[in-house]
Enzyme design. Structure first.
Site, PDB file in Angstrom:
ATOM      1  N   HIS A 143      -8.071   9.957   4.330  1.00 17.99           N
ATOM      2  CA  HIS A 143      -7.384   8.958   5.166  1.00 17.99           C
ATOM      3  C   HIS A 143      -7.593   9.343   6.633  1.00 17.99           C
ATOM      4  O   HIS A 143      -7.614  10.262   7.114  1.00 17.99           O
ATOM      5  CB  HIS A 143      -5.917   8.828   4.727  1.00 17.99           C
ATOM      6  CG  HIS A 143      -5.570   8.139   3.714  1.00 17.99           C
ATOM      7  ND1 HIS A 143      -4.942   9.161   2.417  1.00 17.99           N
ATOM      8  CD2 HIS A 143      -5.464   7.047   3.048  1.00 17.99           C
ATOM      9  CE1 HIS A 143      -4.799   8.206   1.515  1.00 17.99           C
ATOM     10  NE2 HIS A 143      -4.870   6.976   1.691  1.00 17.99           N
ATOM     11  N   ASP A 154       1.762   5.007  -5.434  1.00 16.49           N
ATOM     12  CA  ASP A 154       1.283   6.211  -5.208  1.00 16.49           C
ATOM     13  C   ASP A 154       2.020   7.681  -5.783  1.00 16.49           C
ATOM     14  O   ASP A 154       2.572   7.856  -5.254  1.00 16.49           O
ATOM     15  CB  ASP A 154       0.951   6.792  -3.655  1.00 16.49           C
ATOM     16  CG  ASP A 154       0.087   7.784  -3.409  1.00 16.49           C
ATOM     17  OD1 ASP A 154      -0.373   8.824  -4.250  1.00 16.49           O
ATOM     18  OD2 ASP A 154       0.279   8.101  -2.279  1.00 16.49           O
ATOM     19  N   ASN A 214     -10.209   0.389   1.155  1.00 18.99           N
ATOM     20  CA  ASN A 214      -9.082   0.262   2.401  1.00 18.99           C
ATOM     21  C   ASN A 214      -9.604   0.662   3.598  1.00 18.99           C
ATOM     22  O   ASN A 214     -10.190   1.905   3.869  1.00 18.99           O
ATOM     23  CB  ASN A 214      -7.925   1.189   1.879  1.00 18.99           C
ATOM     24  CG  ASN A 214      -7.288   0.922   0.736  1.00 18.99           C
ATOM     25  OD1 ASN A 214      -7.534  -0.288  -0.015  1.00 18.99           O
ATOM     26  ND2 ASN A 214      -6.123   1.373   0.161  1.00 18.99           N
ATOM     27  N   ASP A 223       0.861  -1.112  -0.002  1.00 19.63           N
ATOM     28  CA  ASP A 223       0.128   0.169   0.129  1.00 19.63           C
ATOM     29  C   ASP A 223       0.858   1.241   0.052  1.00 19.63           C
ATOM     30  O   ASP A 223       1.754   1.518   0.685  1.00 19.63           O
ATOM     31  CB  ASP A 223      -0.995  -0.050   1.268  1.00 19.63           C
ATOM     32  CG  ASP A 223      -2.075   1.079   1.252  1.00 19.63           C
ATOM     33  OD1 ASP A 223      -2.521   1.531   0.133  1.00 19.63           O
ATOM     34  OD2 ASP A 223      -2.458   1.335   2.318  1.00 19.63           O
ATOM     35  N   HIS A 262      -9.618   4.744  -0.865  1.00 17.69           N
ATOM     36  CA  HIS A 262      -8.897   4.575   0.525  1.00 17.69           C
ATOM     37  C   HIS A 262      -9.451   5.563   1.274  1.00 17.69           C
ATOM     38  O   HIS A 262     -10.347   6.191   1.072  1.00 17.69           O
ATOM     39  CB  HIS A 262      -7.480   5.268   0.221  1.00 17.69           C
ATOM     40  CG  HIS A 262      -6.447   4.720  -0.658  1.00 17.69           C
ATOM     41  ND1 HIS A 262      -5.146   4.425  -0.324  1.00 17.69           N
ATOM     42  CD2 HIS A 262      -6.608   3.958  -1.957  1.00 17.69           C
ATOM     43  CE1 HIS A 262      -4.728   3.708  -1.224  1.00 17.69           C
ATOM     44  NE2 HIS A 262      -5.668   3.390  -2.287  1.00 17.69           N
TER      45      HIS A 262
HETATM   46 ZN   LIG Z   1      -4.312   5.354   1.289  1.00 21.12          ZN
END
Ligand SMILES: [Zn+2]
Length: 280
Positions: free
Chosen positions: A174, A104, A225, A82, A202
């Site tokens: 997040h 990412d 996620n 991740d 996410h």
């Molecule tokens: Zn993330």
């Protein structure tokens, strides 16, 4: 041996109208409990090693742990990196036996994000594993703000990178400790109208359970996620286990008392994604 790639679990989810949990792990206790929860429900699971997990435990150790767990159950288990931030992060995860690499590049300008993601996707596919990219920027609670995903950019990103899954920014954040945000469903609809790549949310802990279920079963969102919510369950169970007996000092004994809570929390998370029981 049920080690699977991200594509192995997300393509059936896309066709079958359900989602798969990308569960954030920090150590043996949680990854074992999550795998047992998936096995008990007959559902696939994605075990994720993010930046803080990797800072605590070396990637080769994590890869071996994920693969060992995959060998111990009958449901598909994905060993997922991740938020890999560099080509080297992703290369190391590949070498460590991971079956899915999330790169990412979402802090980069679009063209650079595409170029770098292409390289990771090619590396992954050359090794027979999967790649997830991110377009738009998913911010952090109390930290960096988000930049919502533009549908046209998402279509271009999906087309040009060849990723197997695409993380999007649609109101998700997040590290949210409350499930009060809710997602921008109109933006999700606009994105899924222009791509067939499975979408990833996410920051899933901040999404109300009912909306997770609705999107899992009625959109191209195939992966959520979930980290904060499970870490909070573990933290509460650990605190209770430590406080329950002032004389106890053995770490294994203390951690054993967290298992049931972690298992139950993971079952609740996974069952909301609507996957059919693969064992039937
Ligand atoms: Zn993330």
């Amino acid at each position: 041996m049920t080690l699977a790639t991200l594509s192995d679990v997300l393509q059936p989810a896309l066709r079958g109208n359900y989602a798969v949990g990308g569960l954030v792990t920090l150590g043996w206790e949680d990854m074992r409990a999550f795998t047992m929860a998936a096995e008990s429900l007959g559902a696939p699971v994605i075990l994720q090693a993010g930046p803080s997990c990797r800072a605590h435990t070396p990637l080769p150790v994590l890869g071996a742990m994920f693969r060992h767990l995959a060998e111990s159950v009958s449901v598909p288990v994905v060993a997922h990196l991740d938020h890999g931030y560099t080509y080297e992060d992703c290369q190391q995860a590949l070498d460590a036996g991971f079956t899915s690499l999330m790169f990412d590049g979402s802090r980069r300008p679009l063209a650079q994000n595409i170029d770098e993601t292409v390289r990771i996707a090619e590396m992954a596919h050359g090794a027979g594993i999967s790649c997830e990219g991110e377009i738009g920027f998913v911010g952090y609670s109390g930290g960096e703000g988000s930049a919502g995903t533009d549908p046209d950019e998402a279509a271009r990103f999906a087309r040009e990178t060849g990723v197997d899954a695409m993380a999007i920014s649609v109101g998700n954040v997040h590290l949210q400790q409350e499930r009060e945000g809710g997602l921008d469903e109109a933006r999700i609809r606009a994105i899924e109208a222009v791509t067939d790549v499975p979408l990833v949310i996410h920051g899933g802990s901040g999404v109300p359970l009912a909306q997770r279920r609705a999107l899992a079963t009625g959109s191209k969102v195939c992966k959520f996620n979930i980290g904060t919510e499970l870490r909070m369950a573990f933290g509460a169970a650990l605190r209770a286990a430590v406080n329950a007996d002032q004389a106890r000092f053995d770490r294994v004994q203390i951690l054993q008392d967290t298992h049931e809570s972690l298992f139950t929390a993971a079952c609740q998370v996974i069952s909301a994604f609507g996957a059919p029981d693969l064992r039937r």
